[in-house]
Write an enzyme that holds these catalytic residues in place. Structure first.
Site, PDB file in Angstrom:
ATOM      1  N   GLU A  58       0.795  -1.223   0.000  1.00 37.95           N
ATOM      2  CA  GLU A  58       0.000   0.000   0.000  1.00 37.95           C
ATOM      3  C   GLU A  58       0.829   1.275   0.000  1.00 37.95           C
ATOM      4  OE1 GLU A  58      -0.821  -2.712   1.561  1.00 37.95           O
ATOM      5  OE2 GLU A  58      -2.902  -3.110   1.049  1.00 37.95           O
TER       6      GLU A  58
ATOM      7  N   HIS B 294     -10.802  -5.406   9.722  1.00 37.48           N
ATOM      8  CA  HIS B 294     -11.348  -5.376   8.364  1.00 37.48           C
ATOM      9  C   HIS B 294     -12.693  -4.651   8.287  1.00 37.48           C
ATOM     10  CE1 HIS B 294      -8.415  -8.614   8.037  1.00 37.48           C
ATOM     11  NE2 HIS B 294      -8.399  -8.378   6.745  1.00 37.48           N
TER      12      HIS B 294
END
Length: 346
Positions: free
Chosen positions: A82, A151
């Site tokens: 990322e 998540h």
């Protein structure tokens, strides 16, 4: 996570009428897809990168098949890296392209803070405006079922603290399309927050290319007794709450901020002047979040308008649980908002 997708598919097709009464009825995810498609067609500088953007699902359908239409040089999958990928997007933006970087989980955004916070958001300021960074970071936030503490987070409140970064949090299909187009044509880095439970929300969406200005909220339901300021998916819960409150002769005004940086201060203060009571509801945590910032704004500029203390309806300050029963206790909903509104009216 497959169970997350299943839970999204189980959501009701909640209908929100919007600024446009003439467009087709379209879902939130299809509105996002159309914004991507039309932006790619309009501007060859636009490209899309991210994990799974070219897989059969296409990030809940929002990028599905775009690689076949525009080619893999403009729509491409990325590895799990990322921070490096955010740097690539920022560099491409500085070089004149218009990247859209998609995070399928907002939680993963934490790994890209160095490039996003230290570089992309600051570069225009550090160069005296000579270099702009026109990049969009699309991020899918919040709950599925059982997604748990790593998540399902909503981190928009944390990122409000970053100068130079704009943040959009559309709640309707009309806004999803218009604000994504606005984000892509903007010359600043934009964080575009999508709550996954909104993907099946339905509303009017014109088939034309249109944009919505940042910092301009909208009153979704007029009222006179209490103001409910809603962010992202909590607009759905706020509208449900307003409907239930009406049956108890409580008239709630529901405000959809659309963007939280910049924030539409005027629409909040104008409503508060009428009702004198304020509930703020966000999908994120209570402490140091969006609701806290709005409460501070009211304390600075409109405390004299308040007839009762400000109420924040947000997630409690604990990590998100993974169990079904615990999730139901963790997340606030329209019943929570109703309870708080009734208490405010006493």
């Amino acid at each position: 996570m497959p169970w997350t997708t299943i839970e999204v598919e189980k959501q009701d097709k909640f209908v929100i009428m919007d600024d446009s009464q003439n467009g087709r009825m379209l879902s939130y995810k299809d509105a996002l897809y159309e914004a991507m498609d039309q932006s790619l067609e309009r501007d060859p500088r636009v490209f899309v990168m991210g994990e799974g953007v070219d897989d059969p699902g296409g990030v809940f359908g929002t990028t599905k098949g775009l690689h076949e239409k525009y080619g893999r040089e403009r729509i491409f999958d990325t590895p799990i890296a990322e921070n490096a990928l955010t740097g690539i997007a920022a560099g491409a933006a500085m070089a004149g392209l218009r990247p859209v970087f998609v995070h399928s989980r907002m939680d993963f955004l934490l790994l890209s803070f160095d490039q996003l916070v230290n570089h992309a958001a600051k570069w225009s300021y550090m160069t005296g405006g000579k270099v702009s960074v026109p990049m969009v970071v699309r991020t899918v936030s919040a709950r599925g079922w059982g997604s748990g503490a790593q998540h399902s987070q909503c981190l928009q409140g944390m990122l409000m603290n970053v100068p130079g970064l704009k943040i959009a949090a559309p709640a309707t299909p009309y806004d999803a399309k218009g604000l994504l187009i606005s984000s892509i044509i903007d010359n600043n880095p934009v964080l575009f927050v999508e709550h996954r439970w909104l993907y099946k929300t339905v509303g009017n969406v014109p088939d034309t290319l249109y944009s919505i200005p940042f910092g301009k909220g909208v009153v979704r339901r007029a009222g006179k007794d209490v103001t409910i300021v809603a962010v992202s998916y909590m607009l759905v819960e706020a509208l449900k709450a307003a409907e239930k409150l009406q049956a108890q002769n409580i008239s709630a005004e529901v405000i959809d901020l659309r963007t939280i940086k910049p924030i539409d201060e005027d629409i909040i203060l104008e409503s508060l002047a009428k009702t004198g009571k304020l509930i703020i509801t966000d999908t994120g945590w209570k402490t140091g979040g969006v609701a806290a910032e709005i409460a501070a704004l009211v304390a600075e500029k409109a405390v004299h308008m308040l007839k009762k203390p400000v109420v924040r309806v947000c997630c409690p300050d604990i990590p998100t649980p993974a169990g079904d029963l615990q999730e139901k206790a963790f997340y606030p909903d329209f019943e929570t908002i109703c309870t708080k509104a009734v208490e405010l009216m006493k």
